[in-house]
Design a protein around this motif. Structure first.
Motif, PDB file in Angstrom:
ATOM      1  N   LEU A  17       0.334   3.265   4.049  1.00  0.00           N
ATOM      2  CA  LEU A  17       1.414   2.475   3.788  1.00  0.00           C
ATOM      3  C   LEU A  17       0.656   1.156   3.449  1.00  0.00           C
ATOM      4  O   LEU A  17       1.408   0.420   2.907  1.00  0.00           O
ATOM      5  CB  LEU A  17       1.988   2.071   5.861  1.00  0.00           C
ATOM      6  CG  LEU A  17       3.106   3.274   6.065  1.00  0.00           C
ATOM      7  CD1 LEU A  17       3.421   2.797   7.485  1.00  0.00           C
ATOM      8  CD2 LEU A  17       4.212   3.781   5.430  1.00  0.00           C
ATOM      9  N   ASP A  18      -0.436   0.563   4.435  1.00  0.00           N
ATOM     10  CA  ASP A  18      -1.626  -0.201   4.042  1.00  0.00           C
ATOM     11  C   ASP A  18      -1.983  -0.469   2.077  1.00  0.00           C
ATOM     12  O   ASP A  18      -1.252  -1.396   2.207  1.00  0.00           O
ATOM     13  CB  ASP A  18      -2.714   0.153   4.024  1.00  0.00           C
ATOM     14  CG  ASP A  18      -2.480  -0.389   6.303  1.00  0.00           C
ATOM     15  OD1 ASP A  18      -1.712  -1.165   6.228  1.00  0.00           O
ATOM     16  OD2 ASP A  18      -3.399  -0.162   6.247  1.00  0.00           O
ATOM     17  N   MET A  19      -2.218   0.914   1.737  1.00  0.00           N
ATOM     18  CA  MET A  19      -1.885   1.132  -0.146  1.00  0.00           C
ATOM     19  C   MET A  19      -0.702   0.872  -0.195  1.00  0.00           C
ATOM     20  O   MET A  19      -0.946   0.291  -1.475  1.00  0.00           O
ATOM     21  CB  MET A  19      -2.249   2.644  -0.113  1.00  0.00           C
ATOM     22  CG  MET A  19      -2.814   2.961  -1.362  1.00  0.00           C
ATOM     23  SD  MET A  19      -2.489   4.506  -1.775  1.00  0.00           S
ATOM     24  CE  MET A  19      -0.616   4.704  -2.230  1.00  0.00           C
ATOM     25  N   ILE A  20       0.561   0.977  -0.416  1.00  0.00           N
ATOM     26  CA  ILE A  20       1.400   0.678  -0.741  1.00  0.00           C
ATOM     27  C   ILE A  20       1.720  -1.203  -1.184  1.00  0.00           C
ATOM     28  O   ILE A  20       2.095  -2.145  -1.701  1.00  0.00           O
ATOM     29  CB  ILE A  20       3.099   0.999  -0.157  1.00  0.00           C
ATOM     30  CG1 ILE A  20       3.232   2.597  -0.264  1.00  0.00           C
ATOM     31  CG2 ILE A  20       4.131   0.307  -0.508  1.00  0.00           C
ATOM     32  CD1 ILE A  20       4.331   3.689   0.708  1.00  0.00           C
ATOM     33  N   GLU A  21       1.406  -2.115   0.861  1.00  0.00           N
ATOM     34  CA  GLU A  21       1.596  -2.631   0.718  1.00  0.00           C
ATOM     35  C   GLU A  21       0.444  -3.692  -0.581  1.00  0.00           C
ATOM     36  O   GLU A  21       0.439  -4.489  -1.166  1.00  0.00           O
ATOM     37  CB  GLU A  21       1.487  -3.261   2.161  1.00  0.00           C
ATOM     38  CG  GLU A  21       1.462  -4.927   2.263  1.00  0.00           C
ATOM     39  CD  GLU A  21       1.708  -5.061   3.806  1.00  0.00           C
ATOM     40  OE1 GLU A  21       1.192  -6.841   3.429  1.00  0.00           O
ATOM     41  OE2 GLU A  21       0.803  -4.285   4.585  1.00  0.00           O
ATOM     42  N   ASN A  22      -1.033  -2.989  -0.231  1.00  0.00           N
ATOM     43  CA  ASN A  22      -1.917  -3.609  -1.022  1.00  0.00           C
ATOM     44  C   ASN A  22      -1.131  -3.834  -2.202  1.00  0.00           C
ATOM     45  O   ASN A  22      -1.491  -5.041  -3.543  1.00  0.00           O
ATOM     46  CB  ASN A  22      -3.144  -3.190  -0.492  1.00  0.00           C
ATOM     47  CG  ASN A  22      -3.851  -3.580   0.591  1.00  0.00           C
ATOM     48  OD1 ASN A  22      -3.010  -4.238   1.443  1.00  0.00           O
ATOM     49  ND2 ASN A  22      -4.431  -2.584   1.477  1.00  0.00           N
ATOM     50  N   VAL A  23      -1.280  -2.632  -3.274  1.00  0.00           N
ATOM     51  CA  VAL A  23      -1.179  -2.312  -4.624  1.00  0.00           C
ATOM     52  C   VAL A  23       0.133  -3.132  -4.627  1.00  0.00           C
ATOM     53  O   VAL A  23       0.160  -4.388  -5.664  1.00  0.00           O
ATOM     54  CB  VAL A  23      -0.683  -1.151  -4.510  1.00  0.00           C
ATOM     55  CG1 VAL A  23      -0.070  -0.604  -6.276  1.00  0.00           C
ATOM     56  CG2 VAL A  23      -1.795  -0.027  -4.144  1.00  0.00           C
ATOM     57  N   ASN A  25       1.922  -6.049  -3.201  1.00  0.00           N
ATOM     58  CA  ASN A  25       1.183  -7.380  -3.014  1.00  0.00           C
ATOM     59  C   ASN A  25      -0.098  -8.072  -4.442  1.00  0.00           C
ATOM     60  O   ASN A  25       0.623  -9.889  -4.035  1.00  0.00           O
ATOM     61  CB  ASN A  25       0.680  -7.851  -1.673  1.00  0.00           C
ATOM     62  CG  ASN A  25       2.070  -7.598  -0.318  1.00  0.00           C
ATOM     63  OD1 ASN A  25       3.028  -7.234  -1.013  1.00  0.00           O
ATOM     64  ND2 ASN A  25       1.689  -8.096   0.281  1.00  0.00           N
ATOM     65  N   ARG A  26      -0.099  -7.046  -4.887  1.00  0.00           N
ATOM     66  CA  ARG A  26      -1.831  -7.521  -5.718  1.00  0.00           C
ATOM     67  C   ARG A  26      -0.243  -7.977  -7.299  1.00  0.00           C
ATOM     68  O   ARG A  26      -1.566  -8.393  -7.689  1.00  0.00           O
ATOM     69  CB  ARG A  26      -2.397  -6.644  -6.413  1.00  0.00           C
ATOM     70  CG  ARG A  26      -3.741  -5.963  -4.902  1.00  0.00           C
ATOM     71  CD  ARG A  26      -4.588  -5.786  -5.580  1.00  0.00           C
ATOM     72  NE  ARG A  26      -5.559  -5.344  -3.967  1.00  0.00           N
ATOM     73  CZ  ARG A  26      -6.641  -4.541  -4.634  1.00  0.00           C
ATOM     74  NH1 ARG A  26      -6.683  -3.524  -5.311  1.00  0.00           N
ATOM     75  NH2 ARG A  26      -7.715  -4.610  -3.140  1.00  0.00           N
ATOM     76  N   LEU A  27       0.372  -6.993  -7.223  1.00  0.00           N
ATOM     77  CA  LEU A  27       1.280  -7.430  -8.390  1.00  0.00           C
ATOM     78  C   LEU A  27       1.687  -9.329  -8.765  1.00  0.00           C
ATOM     79  O   LEU A  27       1.537  -9.770  -7.663  1.00  0.00           O
ATOM     80  CB  LEU A  27       2.967  -6.484  -8.289  1.00  0.00           C
ATOM     81  CG  LEU A  27       2.386  -5.241  -8.640  1.00  0.00           C
ATOM     82  CD1 LEU A  27       3.917  -4.039  -8.175  1.00  0.00           C
ATOM     83  CD2 LEU A  27       1.938  -5.239  -9.686  1.00  0.00           C
ATOM     84  N   PRO A  28       1.885  -9.681  -9.298  1.00  0.00           N
ATOM     85  CA  PRO A  28       2.862 -10.880  -9.209  1.00  0.00           C
ATOM     86  C   PRO A  28       3.991 -11.333  -8.601  1.00  0.00           C
ATOM     87  O   PRO A  28       4.332 -10.960  -8.018  1.00  0.00           O
ATOM     88  CB  PRO A  28       3.373 -11.196 -10.924  1.00  0.00           C
ATOM     89  CG  PRO A  28       2.835 -10.382 -11.795  1.00  0.00           C
ATOM     90  CD  PRO A  28       2.381  -8.751 -10.868  1.00  0.00           C
ATOM     91  N   HIS A  29       4.604 -12.491  -8.616  1.00  0.00           N
ATOM     92  CA  HIS A  29       5.085 -12.841  -7.549  1.00  0.00           C
ATOM     93  C   HIS A  29       6.515 -12.378  -8.351  1.00  0.00           C
ATOM     94  O   HIS A  29       6.984 -11.467  -9.161  1.00  0.00           O
ATOM     95  CB  HIS A  29       5.880 -14.665  -7.745  1.00  0.00           C
ATOM     96  CG  HIS A  29       6.741 -14.716  -7.327  1.00  0.00           C
ATOM     97  ND1 HIS A  29       8.785 -15.253  -7.722  1.00  0.00           N
ATOM     98  CD2 HIS A  29       6.275 -15.794  -6.255  1.00  0.00           C
ATOM     99  CE1 HIS A  29       8.917 -15.790  -6.457  1.00  0.00           C
ATOM    100  NE2 HIS A  29       7.560 -16.363  -5.855  1.00  0.00           N
ATOM    101  N   THR A 479       4.751  -5.877   1.111  1.00  0.00           N
ATOM    102  CA  THR A 479       4.975  -5.965   2.048  1.00  0.00           C
ATOM    103  C   THR A 479       6.307  -5.067   2.663  1.00  0.00           C
ATOM    104  O   THR A 479       6.287  -4.286   3.190  1.00  0.00           O
ATOM    105  CB  THR A 479       4.987  -7.227   1.868  1.00  0.00           C
ATOM    106  OG1 THR A 479       3.702  -7.898   2.146  1.00  0.00           O
ATOM    107  CG2 THR A 479       4.806  -7.322   4.084  1.00  0.00           C
ATOM    108  N   LEU A 480       7.502  -6.026   1.717  1.00  0.00           N
ATOM    109  CA  LEU A 480       8.686  -5.993   2.076  1.00  0.00           C
ATOM    110  C   LEU A 480       9.002  -4.343   1.896  1.00  0.00           C
ATOM    111  O   LEU A 480       9.100  -3.124   2.857  1.00  0.00           O
ATOM    112  CB  LEU A 480       9.794  -6.308   1.350  1.00  0.00           C
ATOM    113  CG  LEU A 480      11.534  -6.177   1.722  1.00  0.00           C
ATOM    114  CD1 LEU A 480      11.562  -5.885   3.354  1.00  0.00           C
ATOM    115  CD2 LEU A 480      12.358  -6.443   0.737  1.00  0.00           C
ATOM    116  N   ILE A 481       8.457  -3.343   1.213  1.00  0.00           N
ATOM    117  CA  ILE A 481       8.707  -1.745   1.044  1.00  0.00           C
ATOM    118  C   ILE A 481       7.842  -1.043   1.749  1.00  0.00           C
ATOM    119  O   ILE A 481       8.256   0.327   2.619  1.00  0.00           O
ATOM    120  CB  ILE A 481       8.197  -1.371  -0.161  1.00  0.00           C
ATOM    121  CG1 ILE A 481       9.614  -2.288  -2.055  1.00  0.00           C
ATOM    122  CG2 ILE A 481       8.294   0.246  -0.697  1.00  0.00           C
ATOM    123  CD1 ILE A 481       8.652  -2.223  -3.363  1.00  0.00           C
TER     124      ILE A 481
END
Length: 519
Positions: A17-23, A25-29, A479-481
């Motif tokens: 889950l942390d990996m999904i969030e980090n990847v 959230n590194r994407l643009p807005h 974060t949401l996903i």
């Protein structure tokens, strides 16, 4: 202050889950992401159209219920017609974006209820009178039950879930996630028959008549299974919220606060008056709906669910549901002294929606482009053809069907649109090996519901992102996903297991609806 995350859990699933969030959230807005998605659709559609990609299939027209043979070709957005389409429909795509009007109109009433202090007083009363251990269950259950009122839950219950959790001193994003899981992930669970049931039943009926003339799938065909599913999804949603999502989010340290004070005499009087006013309002609506010749019924058929002014006017009814008691509360508690206060509360609510409007504009273009290019339809048909080609039977076929439905749901948000394509393939196929259309419809609905909450193509996904950003300005799609993935996986597993148990027992799935066809 930014929301903090508690990283106390170090298991593989939490790392995933942390990996999904980090990847993510590194994407643009999110606005930029939807813009990039739109550009990707342009390129992919042009490549597919240039290659001459097309498919032939049989589907059921959702409005007329007529069976028709269809040829669908990939349509380019980068040829002359496509470029003209993008320029000429940009405004219409935005103004016709389903969640836009629903959210803005409903917020007029919610803004008055919030500005007058009604919502704050109700939440404080809820906190003071409700056992803390039950609140998660109440939020998830309320989300599931809101499905009977179509999309109302997305607009009302999801932000309210965040406020309820904040009022209990808990992380508001956990409350938002719990409500979202109930509203969207639990879309095919309810104690009541909702608006989607007759629509899916009508499509299933036409597909079943490929094999058996006169076969009818009733709107209540899945009712028994839906009732049990309501308690299952409530339990799973509660467990995931309290054991996975909330511990992972950790302590909320954002700027939004909720002060828990005893109700004043003015507030108590306001709640009493608001309650009486609300009962009168509900009574008026019932009088306009329940009698056989009621004004808000369908004037031609006398029905309530289909083609009625009641269903078409559900959003303004929801607005009045908050507006009327909000005004009554404000006048009784003296937070509203003139009509100017009411207008100011509405204006303040609208002023907070600027970011949502921008996000809705680009999300609306993306969804429209995906539909125009036919890429979603092609994916759905190819997925159905792939499963059919495996030649699986029995439970393996049903479980494969659930997974394919869940996957396709990531790309086509409309439950009825997907079913119109898939029903003519799978209902006759499974009827030939003895399974009823009602049972096939249940399997489809499980897959269709469980991935709603992790699909950016789901029309209300942008709305949820906007609601979440109230509590964390820097929150992204990642974060949401990552927050919703545990619900999606758990619902998919739990619901599939329930279906297997039901299959083994052989119990009816609805009134006069069974798993297997009579010999």
């Amino acid at each position: 202050m930014e929301t903090t995350k508690a990283k106390k859990k170090n298991g593989l699933f939490f790392k995933f889950l942390d990996m999904i969030e980090n990847v993510g959230n590194r994407l643009p807005h999110p606005v930029t992401i939807f813009l990039l998605f739109s550009v990707a659709i342009m390129v992919v559609s042009h490549i597919a159209a240039t290659a001459g990609l097309e498919i032939d299939f049989t589907m059921i027209d959702r409005s007329t219920k007529e069976v028709k043979d269809v040829t669908v070709k990939a349509v380019s957005l980068l040829n002359a017609d496509g470029i003209r389409y993008m320029f000429s429909t940009a405004v219409k795509n935005f103004t016709g974006f389903a969640p836009l009007g629903t959210v803005l109109v409903a917020m007029l009433g919610v803004g008055v209820a919030e500005g007058s202090g009604l919502i704050s007083a109700l939440l404080r009363k809820l906190v003071l009178s409700t056992p803390k251990k039950l609140i998660t269950m109440v939020v998830v259950f309320a989300g599931i039950m809101s499905n009977v009122a179509s999309d109302a839950g997305y607009v009302v219950l999801v932000p309210l879930g965040a406020m309820v959790f904040l009022s209990f001193g808990r992380h508001p994003l956990a409350g938002l996630a719990a409500a979202f899981a109930g509203v969207s992930g639990g879309f095919s669970a309810n104690l009541l028959v909702g608006t989607i049931d007759p629509l899916l039943g009508g499509i299933s009926t036409e597909a079943a008549r490929f094999i058996s003339d006169g076969y009818t799938v009733a709107p209540t065909a899945n009712w028994y299974f839906m009732i049990v599913s309501t308690f299952l999804i409530t339990g799973i949603g509660t467990f995931v919220t309290e054991k996975i999502v909330e511990p992972r989010l950790g302590e909320y340290k954002g700027n939004e606060t909720f002060e828990l004070n005893e109700l004043t005499s003015n507030e108590k009087r306001g709640l009493t008056v608001a309650g009486i006013t609300l009962l009168v309002f509900v009574g008026i609506i019932l009088a306009l709906v329940l009698p056989a010749d009621a004004i808000l019924r369908n004037p031609e058929t006398g029905g309530i669910m289909k083609g009625s002014a009641f269903m078409a006017g559900l959003v303004p009814i929801i607005t009045l549901f908050f507006l009327v008691p909000g005004i009554a509360y404000g006048m009784a508690s003296k937070t509203i002294t003139s009509d100017k206060d009411i207008v100011n509360f509405m204006s303040k609510a609208m002023s907070t929606m600027g970011g949502y409007l921008v996000l809705s504009f680009v999300a609306a273009q993306f969804v429209a482009y995906f539909k125009y290019t036919n890429l979603g339809t092609i994916l759905a048909v190819k997925g159905a053809d792939f499963l059919k080609a495996t030649e699986m039977t029995g439970l393996p076929m049903i479980m494969g069907f659930i997974l394919v439905s869940a996957f396709i749901n990531l790309f086509i948000g409309s439950a009825s649109a997907k079913w119109a394509i898939m029903a003519p393939v799978f209902i006759p196929m499974l009827m030939r090996i003895g399974y009823s259309p009602e049972f096939t419809q249940i399997a489809y609905r499980i897959g269709d519901s469980t991935t709603n909450i992790i699909s950016p193509l789901m029309s209300y996904f942008a709305v949820i992102v906007a609601f979440a950003q109230k509590y964390d300005k820097k929150i992204g799609i990642g974060t949401l996903i990552s927050t919703m993935v545990p619900y999606s996986i758990s619902f998919l597993l739990g619901w599939t297991i329930l279906l297997i148990i039901w299959f083994v027992i052989g119990a009816p799935i609805g009134p006069e609806a069974f798993i297997k066809l009579p010999m």
